[in-house]
Enzyme design. Structure first.
Site, PDB file in Angstrom:
ATOM      1  CB  SER A 124      -0.871  -0.156   1.201  1.00 18.41           C
ATOM      2  OG  SER A 124      -1.411   1.324   1.637  1.00 18.41           O
ATOM      3  CD  GLU A 126      -2.540   5.195   4.292  1.00 14.48           C
ATOM      4  OE1 GLU A 126      -2.277   5.505   5.361  1.00 14.48           O
ATOM      5  OE2 GLU A 126      -3.194   5.903   3.309  1.00 14.48           O
ATOM      6  CE1 TYR A 148      -4.063  -1.623   5.672  1.00 16.46           C
ATOM      7  CE2 TYR A 148      -3.016   0.373   4.795  1.00 16.46           C
ATOM      8  CZ  TYR A 148      -3.605  -0.737   4.694  1.00 16.46           C
ATOM      9  OH  TYR A 148      -3.877  -1.200   3.314  1.00 16.46           O
TER      10      TYR A 148
HETATM   11  P1  NDP Z   1     -11.438  -4.698   1.886  1.00  8.91           P
HETATM   12  O1  NDP Z   1     -11.290  -4.168   3.259  1.00  8.91           O
HETATM   13  O2  NDP Z   1     -12.561  -4.458   0.890  1.00  8.91           O
HETATM   14  O3  NDP Z   1     -11.466  -6.525   2.157  1.00  8.91           O
HETATM   15  C1  NDP Z   1     -10.592  -6.988   2.880  1.00  8.91           C
HETATM   16  C2  NDP Z   1     -10.858  -8.510   2.754  1.00  8.91           C
HETATM   17  O4  NDP Z   1      -9.852  -9.140   3.740  1.00  8.91           O
HETATM   18  C3  NDP Z   1     -12.080  -8.641   2.920  1.00  8.91           C
HETATM   19  O5  NDP Z   1     -12.597 -10.027   2.151  1.00  8.91           O
HETATM   20  C4  NDP Z   1     -12.024  -9.530   4.318  1.00  8.91           C
HETATM   21  O6  NDP Z   1     -12.899 -10.488   4.708  1.00  8.91           O
HETATM   22  C5  NDP Z   1     -10.684 -10.257   4.424  1.00  8.91           C
HETATM   23  N1  NDP Z   1      -9.969 -10.446   5.594  1.00  8.91           N
HETATM   24  C6  NDP Z   1      -9.824  -9.616   6.825  1.00  8.91           C
HETATM   25  N2  NDP Z   1      -9.295 -10.142   7.698  1.00  8.91           N
HETATM   26  C7  NDP Z   1      -9.247 -11.608   7.384  1.00  8.91           C
HETATM   27  C8  NDP Z   1      -8.660 -12.820   8.007  1.00  8.91           C
HETATM   28  N3  NDP Z   1      -8.364 -12.553   9.300  1.00  8.91           N
HETATM   29  N4  NDP Z   1      -8.762 -13.983   7.432  1.00  8.91           N
HETATM   30  C9  NDP Z   1      -9.377 -13.971   6.052  1.00  8.91           C
HETATM   31  N5  NDP Z   1      -9.819 -12.954   5.628  1.00  8.91           N
HETATM   32  C10 NDP Z   1      -9.558 -11.841   6.252  1.00  8.91           C
HETATM   33  O7  NDP Z   1      -9.906  -4.363   1.244  1.00  8.91           O
HETATM   34  P2  NDP Z   1      -9.680  -4.062  -0.309  1.00  8.91           P
HETATM   35  O8  NDP Z   1     -10.346  -4.796  -1.307  1.00  8.91           O
HETATM   36  O9  NDP Z   1      -9.892  -2.538  -0.340  1.00  8.91           O
HETATM   37  O10 NDP Z   1      -8.132  -4.238  -0.365  1.00  8.91           O
HETATM   38  C11 NDP Z   1      -7.439  -5.342  -0.498  1.00  8.91           C
HETATM   39  C12 NDP Z   1      -6.127  -5.355  -0.227  1.00  8.91           C
HETATM   40  O11 NDP Z   1      -5.342  -4.346  -0.605  1.00  8.91           O
HETATM   41  C13 NDP Z   1      -5.899  -5.088   1.380  1.00  8.91           C
HETATM   42  O12 NDP Z   1      -4.749  -5.929   1.903  1.00  8.91           O
HETATM   43  C14 NDP Z   1      -5.634  -3.489   1.516  1.00  8.91           C
HETATM   44  O13 NDP Z   1      -5.138  -3.333   2.740  1.00  8.91           O
HETATM   45  C15 NDP Z   1      -4.777  -3.506   0.277  1.00  8.91           C
HETATM   46  N6  NDP Z   1      -4.925  -2.259  -0.226  1.00  8.91           N
HETATM   47  C16 NDP Z   1      -5.898  -1.437  -0.619  1.00  8.91           C
HETATM   48  C17 NDP Z   1      -6.158  -0.152  -1.070  1.00  8.91           C
HETATM   49  C18 NDP Z   1      -7.142   0.235  -1.695  1.00  8.91           C
HETATM   50  O14 NDP Z   1      -7.221   1.512  -2.034  1.00  8.91           O
HETATM   51  N7  NDP Z   1      -8.411  -0.026  -1.545  1.00  8.91           N
HETATM   52  C19 NDP Z   1      -4.729   0.448  -1.457  1.00  8.91           C
HETATM   53  C20 NDP Z   1      -3.408  -0.142  -0.994  1.00  8.91           C
HETATM   54  C21 NDP Z   1      -3.550  -1.488  -0.416  1.00  8.91           C
HETATM   55  P3  NDP Z   1     -14.449 -10.383   5.433  1.00  8.91           P
HETATM   56  O15 NDP Z   1     -15.327 -10.067   4.199  1.00  8.91           O
HETATM   57  O16 NDP Z   1     -14.667 -11.550   6.416  1.00  8.91           O
HETATM   58  O17 NDP Z   1     -14.082  -9.008   6.198  1.00  8.91           O
HETATM   59  P1  GDP Z   2      -6.846   5.841   3.589  1.00  3.85           P
HETATM   60  O1  GDP Z   2      -5.811   6.579   2.524  1.00  3.85           O
HETATM   61  O2  GDP Z   2      -6.522   4.258   3.342  1.00  3.85           O
HETATM   62  O3  GDP Z   2      -6.505   6.338   4.961  1.00  3.85           O
HETATM   63  O4  GDP Z   2      -8.205   5.983   3.022  1.00  3.85           O
HETATM   64  P2  GDP Z   2      -9.473   6.683   3.389  1.00  3.85           P
HETATM   65  O5  GDP Z   2     -10.488   7.001   2.580  1.00  3.85           O
HETATM   66  O6  GDP Z   2      -9.900   6.177   4.788  1.00  3.85           O
HETATM   67  O7  GDP Z   2      -8.833   8.279   3.968  1.00  3.85           O
HETATM   68  C1  GDP Z   2      -8.421   9.131   3.001  1.00  3.85           C
HETATM   69  C2  GDP Z   2      -8.079  10.458   3.700  1.00  3.85           C
HETATM   70  O8  GDP Z   2      -9.336  11.127   3.701  1.00  3.85           O
HETATM   71  C3  GDP Z   2      -7.286  10.317   4.955  1.00  3.85           C
HETATM   72  O9  GDP Z   2      -6.311  11.440   5.028  1.00  3.85           O
HETATM   73  C4  GDP Z   2      -8.428  10.940   5.938  1.00  3.85           C
HETATM   74  O10 GDP Z   2      -7.704  11.603   7.256  1.00  3.85           O
HETATM   75  C5  GDP Z   2      -9.362  11.601   4.977  1.00  3.85           C
HETATM   76  N1  GDP Z   2     -10.705  11.846   5.661  1.00  3.85           N
HETATM   77  C6  GDP Z   2     -11.292  12.921   6.008  1.00  3.85           C
HETATM   78  N2  GDP Z   2     -12.640  12.864   6.286  1.00  3.85           N
HETATM   79  C7  GDP Z   2     -12.575  11.524   6.589  1.00  3.85           C
HETATM   80  C8  GDP Z   2     -13.936  10.428   6.973  1.00  3.85           C
HETATM   81  O11 GDP Z   2     -14.681  11.192   7.369  1.00  3.85           O
HETATM   82  N3  GDP Z   2     -13.493   9.176   6.677  1.00  3.85           N
HETATM   83  C9  GDP Z   2     -12.292   8.807   6.428  1.00  3.85           C
HETATM   84  N4  GDP Z   2     -12.237   7.601   6.318  1.00  3.85           N
HETATM   85  N5  GDP Z   2     -11.448   9.590   5.935  1.00  3.85           N
HETATM   86  C10 GDP Z   2     -11.432  10.797   5.905  1.00  3.85           C
END
Ligand code: NDP
Ligand code: GDP
Length: 326
Positions: A124, A126, A148
């Site tokens: 990520s 992040e 995270y």
């Molecule tokens: P989501 O939060 O939408 O999905 C996370 C998934 O992980 C869900 O299917 C959840 O299952 C599963 N999960 C969580 N904990 C466990 C566990 N202990 N055992 C098995 N499964 C588990 O994330 P995204 O699809 O948005 O992201 C996918 C990956 O990419 C993540 O690793 C995220 O950190 C990373 N990422 C995402 C970005 C983004 O902008 N979306 C950017 C960069 C990295 P359940 O349905 O049961 O909760």
């Molecule tokens: P992140 O980049 O994975 O932390 O994705 P988020 O969508 O959670 O947050 C993106 C940015 O939006 C961060 O800098 C937050 O501080 C900002 N932000 C501002 N208001 C909010 C809010 O109400 N919820 C979330 N989730 N983020 C917020």
């Protein structure tokens, strides 16, 4: 013979897009799901019958080994994680177990069952946190700003280390924020588009947000899962930044999202300090030139198109919800 893929986190945003992408390419798709008293298969409902789901958990090493042995995948996409930054301050240990050590458990299972398996780790932006330079590329030093982000740095380096130690085909995709109508509703983009729809349709009055000045490099999840797959199709494993190269503020996102339905965000958005973070990532902008040059990857959906797609989908969904109630 079709290729077999195993996706952890198949019920999440990226898991759903990736599963669909692989099914379209004739993959046999297997998904790891954790046991829950209520199933959360909403995102994969449209193709639920075309994928095989298996119970296992990132916290349980033996369950992962058994899964790997039963499925014998050619490709593993490790998308499962505790992925919400604010929760990582509330549950830092659990975040470390899932998001950091979970990666090692997956890699250990690959090493044990079949070191030829190709492995993708969902890293990520992040990890860049308090950015050292702009834009960020594969060489930019990490300075994570949340438990995270710290856990993802571990996940990244253990992936690199298993590649270097055991010659495993392991790739780390450093993906910048990517969104879609399937994004979790607690993330700021979806929180905004959901609120826009609810306000426009008269079932919500206000939207409480935190830091409107935070800037992100937002892309479309459908474009980003293509990059994951491309990484595993190369001759050699490597790490890639995946990003649009453009950044926008939360304020700009809100302005465009409200504007799309003819509203002014300033009439509805209020600031709630509860949404400010103990340590903020103020700005992120990625340089994906390596992915463009080596993978031939390009982003296809613009920032403006992403917002209209998300608002339109939420308008449709909220309309259906209201109709269902009446
Ligand atoms: P989501 O939060 O939408 O999905 C996370 C998934 O992980 C869900 O299917 C959840 O299952 C599963 N999960 C969580 N904990 C466990 C566990 N202990 N055992 C098995 N499964 C588990 O994330 P995204 O699809 O948005 O992201 C996918 C990956 O990419 C993540 O690793 C995220 O950190 C990373 N990422 C995402 C970005 C983004 O902008 N979306 C950017 C960069 C990295 P359940 O349905 O049961 O909760
Ligand atoms: P992140 O980049 O994975 O932390 O994705 P988020 O969508 O959670 O947050 C993106 C940015 O939006 C961060 O800098 C937050 O501080 C900002 N932000 C501002 N208001 C909010 C809010 O109400 N919820 C979330 N989730 N983020 C917020």
């Amino acid at each position: 013979m079709s290729r077999r893929a195993l996706i952890t986190g198949i019920t999440g945003q990226d898991g759903a897009y990736l599963a669909q992408f692989l099914l379209e390419r004739d993959y046999e798709v297997h998904g790891m799901v954790r046991r829950a008293s209520t199933e959360s298969f909403e995102r994969i409902a449209p193709f639920r019958d075309s994928v095989a789901l298996h119970q296992a958990d990132l916290l349980d090493q033996l369950s992962i080994i058994t899964l790997m042995r039963d499925v014998r995948p050619h490709e593993v996409y490790n998308l499962a994680a505790q992925s919400f930054v604010p929760t990582s301050w509330l549950q830092p240990l659990l975040t470390g177990e899932f998001t950091a050590l979970g990666v090692t458990r997956m890699l250990e299972a690959v090493r044990l069952i079949d070191p030829e398996i190709r492995f993708y780790q969902a890293s990520s932006s992040e990890m860049f946190g308090q950015v050292r330079e702009e834009p960020q590329n594969e060489q930019t030093a990490f300075w994570p700003r949340s438990p995270y982000g710290v856990a993802k740095v571990y996940g990244h380096w253990i992936t690199v280390n298993y590649r270097e130690s055991y010659d495993i085909f392991a790739c780390s995709g450093i993906l910048f924020n990517h969104e879609s109508p399937l994004r979790g509703k607690e993330f700021v983009t979806r929180k905004i588009t959901d609120a826009v729809a609810r306000i426009k349709l008269g079932v919500q009055d206000k939207l409480m947000l935190g830091n409107l000045d935070a800037m992100r490099d937002w892309g479309f999840a459908g474009d980003y899962v293509r990059a994951m797959w491309l990484m595993l199709q190369q001759e050699t494993p490597d790490d890639y930044v995946v990003a649009t190269g453009q950044k926008h503020s939360v304020r700009e996102f809100a302005e465009l999202a409200f504007g799309h339905v003819g509203l002014d965000y300033r009439d509805y958005v209020e600031i709630d300090p509860a949404f400010f973070r103990p340590a903020e990532v103020n700005t992120l902008r990625g340089d994906a030139s390596k992915a463009q040059a080596e993978l031939g990857w390009e982003t296809e959906v613009s920032f403006e198109r992403l917002i209209t797609m998300m608002v339109d989908a939420d308008m449709e969904r909220v309309r259906r919800e209201i109709a269902g109630r009446g």
